[in-house]
Scaffold this active site. Structure first.
Site, mmCIF file in Angstrom:
data_model
loop_
_atom_site.group_PDB
_atom_site.id
_atom_site.type_symbol
_atom_site.label_atom_id
_atom_site.label_comp_id
_atom_site.label_asym_id
_atom_site.label_seq_id
_atom_site.Cartn_x
_atom_site.Cartn_y
_atom_site.Cartn_z
ATOM 1 N N ARG A 189 0.795 -1.223 0.000
ATOM 2 C CA ARG A 189 0.000 0.000 0.000
ATOM 3 C C ARG A 189 0.834 1.284 0.000
ATOM 4 O O ARG A 189 0.575 2.202 -0.781
ATOM 5 C CB ARG A 189 -0.922 0.043 1.233
ATOM 6 C CG ARG A 189 -2.176 -0.744 1.099
ATOM 7 C CD ARG A 189 -2.556 -1.341 2.424
ATOM 8 N NE ARG A 189 -1.585 -2.346 2.771
ATOM 9 C CZ ARG A 189 -1.676 -3.622 2.376
ATOM 10 N NH1 ARG A 189 -2.723 -4.018 1.724
ATOM 11 N NH2 ARG A 189 -0.726 -4.507 2.655
ATOM 12 N N THR A 190 1.813 1.348 0.884
ATOM 13 C CA THR A 190 2.521 2.623 1.038
ATOM 14 C C THR A 190 3.265 2.977 -0.247
ATOM 15 O O THR A 190 3.151 4.094 -0.757
ATOM 16 C CB THR A 190 3.492 2.544 2.234
ATOM 17 O OG1 THR A 190 2.768 2.067 3.366
ATOM 18 C CG2 THR A 190 4.084 3.903 2.560
ATOM 19 N N LYS A 215 26.478 -4.260 -1.567
ATOM 20 C CA LYS A 215 27.950 -4.208 -1.656
ATOM 21 C C LYS A 215 28.545 -3.511 -0.443
ATOM 22 O O LYS A 215 29.749 -3.275 -0.383
ATOM 23 C CB LYS A 215 28.372 -3.448 -2.923
ATOM 24 C CG LYS A 215 27.799 -4.012 -4.208
ATOM 25 C CD LYS A 215 28.067 -3.052 -5.375
ATOM 26 C CE LYS A 215 27.140 -3.332 -6.543
ATOM 27 N NZ LYS A 215 27.120 -2.223 -7.507
ATOM 28 N N ARG A 275 11.303 3.651 3.469
ATOM 29 C CA ARG A 275 10.895 2.617 4.437
ATOM 30 C C ARG A 275 12.129 1.782 4.753
ATOM 31 O O ARG A 275 12.856 1.350 3.849
ATOM 32 C CB ARG A 275 9.793 1.721 3.893
ATOM 33 C CG ARG A 275 9.538 0.549 4.833
ATOM 34 C CD ARG A 275 8.312 -0.221 4.530
ATOM 35 N NE ARG A 275 7.119 0.552 4.832
ATOM 36 C CZ ARG A 275 5.892 0.028 4.815
ATOM 37 N NH1 ARG A 275 5.712 -1.238 4.500
ATOM 38 N NH2 ARG A 275 4.848 0.780 5.096
ATOM 39 N N HIS A 293 5.044 5.652 11.505
ATOM 40 C CA HIS A 293 4.531 5.564 10.128
ATOM 41 C C HIS A 293 3.568 6.757 9.969
ATOM 42 O O HIS A 293 2.356 6.585 9.911
ATOM 43 C CB HIS A 293 3.821 4.224 9.940
ATOM 44 C CG HIS A 293 3.548 3.840 8.517
ATOM 45 N ND1 HIS A 293 3.707 4.698 7.448
ATOM 46 C CD2 HIS A 293 3.121 2.662 7.990
ATOM 47 C CE1 HIS A 293 3.380 4.055 6.335
ATOM 48 N NE2 HIS A 293 3.026 2.826 6.635
HETATM 49 N N1 CP Z 1 -0.234 0.031 5.754
HETATM 50 C C1 CP Z 1 0.974 -0.274 5.231
HETATM 51 O O1 CP Z 1 1.997 0.318 5.597
HETATM 52 O O2 CP Z 1 0.932 -1.259 4.285
HETATM 53 P P1 CP Z 1 2.183 -1.755 3.457
HETATM 54 O O3 CP Z 1 3.138 -2.411 4.408
HETATM 55 O O4 CP Z 1 1.626 -2.720 2.437
HETATM 56 O O5 CP Z 1 2.817 -0.549 2.809
#
Ligand code: CP
Length: 305
Positions: free
Chosen positions: A52-53, A81, A102, A130
């Protein structure tokens, strides 16, 4: 705002402005949007899996006419590396106008921001935060329920390791008359005491519920989360927790819920929401994931325009 590393950096007014901008951009036609960030480039830096993100950020950018580059698997980068996170960030900042990061390490986004001359958006740093998920969550609550003040929110699942819960609680502390009830399937996954204290200090009335059905009856929002097994070393006992019957929300548990009560989940779900909930009007989790495009567009516009 230069970077978005944690939700604490945003004031209540700034959050409400972003949510309002998300509503505005969500109402625009594709044609009206597609020139807004023409010529900009967003870099997706995903050192951890995401559906999603990453996809909602990339969709958001592409609809605004913003180019997208980056990686969804660090195994295909020179990190394999031995290149440091800082050097990878420096390179991506040289190629793009905003970095969406991320990373499995708590604090990774702060390390990135320290060496980046373009905005860094924290798309999840270990068990840390998040913040853009929280903006999506608040937007969904506002769309479904109206005012964010006075909400009763149930937090269920892995409240210890779930970064979405941590960011959400910090954000709710900026609103008035919030009540939070917690339910964890096992004490090892309970909300950390430091976060409970922070919430209380900021005026949140916080207590515990003994079952999902009890929680569903007393809240406006039931926010479910999965066990974050990837963040728990020696997670095998928690695989068993994930299968516990009392940790599965079923349609029958919602019999006593208010008609407009909404069930949310940052997703992915594993077993904790049975599929018989999906068809109920309470189920807001897929709509919540869909709202991510408008919310992330509002954020990109604010950072890049
Ligand atoms: N909600 C969320 O962060 O989903 P993903 O891990 O799929 O990005």
């Amino acid at each position: 705002m230069k970077h978005l590393l944690g939700i604490e950096a945003l004031t209540r007014a700034e959050i409400l402005t972003l949510l309002s901008e998300a509503k505005n951009v969500g109402a625009m036609t594709r044609a009206a949007k597609r020139e807004l960030l023409r010529g900009s480039v967003m870099v997706s830096m995903f050192f951890e899996p995401s559906t999603r993100t990453r996809l909602s950020f990339e969709t958001a950018a592409l609809q605004l006419g913003c180019g997208v580059t980056g990686f969804s698997d660090a195994q295909n980068t020179s990190a394999t590396k031995g290149e440091s996170l800082e050097d990878t960030v420096r390179m991506c900042a040289a190629y793009g106008d905003a970095l969406i990061l991320r990373h499995p390490l708590l604090g990774a986004a702060h390390r990135a921001a320290a060496v980046s001359n373009v905005p860094v958006i924290n798309a999840g740093d270990g068990a840390g935060e998040h913040p853009t998920q929280t903006l999506v969550d608040l937007y969904t609550m506002q769309q479904r329920l109206g005012d964010l003040d006075g909400l009763r929110v149930g937090l269920a699942g892995d409240l210890c390791n779930g970064r979405t819960v941590h960011s959400l609680l910090l954000a709710l502390a900026k609103f008035r008359n919030i009540k939070v009830s917690c339910f964890s399937p096992t004490p090892a996954l309970a909300l950390p005491e430091s976060q409970r204290r922070h919430a209380t200090l900021h005026g949140i009335d916080i207590d515990d519920a003994d079952s999902l059905a009890t929680l569903a009856q007393r809240v406006d929002v039931l926010y479910m989360t999965r066990v974050q097994t990837e963040r728990i070393s020696g997670s095998e006992p928690f695989d068993a927790v994930a299968k516990l019957e009392h940790y599965v929300l079923r349609a029958k548990d919602l019999a006593g819920a208010a008609p407009n009560m909404c069930v949310m989940h940052p997703l992915p779900r594993v077993r904790e929401i049975a599929t018989d909930v999906d068809a109920l009007p309470h189920a807001a989790y897929f709509e919540q994931a869909g709202n991510a495009v408008s919310v992330r567009q509002a954020l990109l516009l604010q950072l890049l325009r």
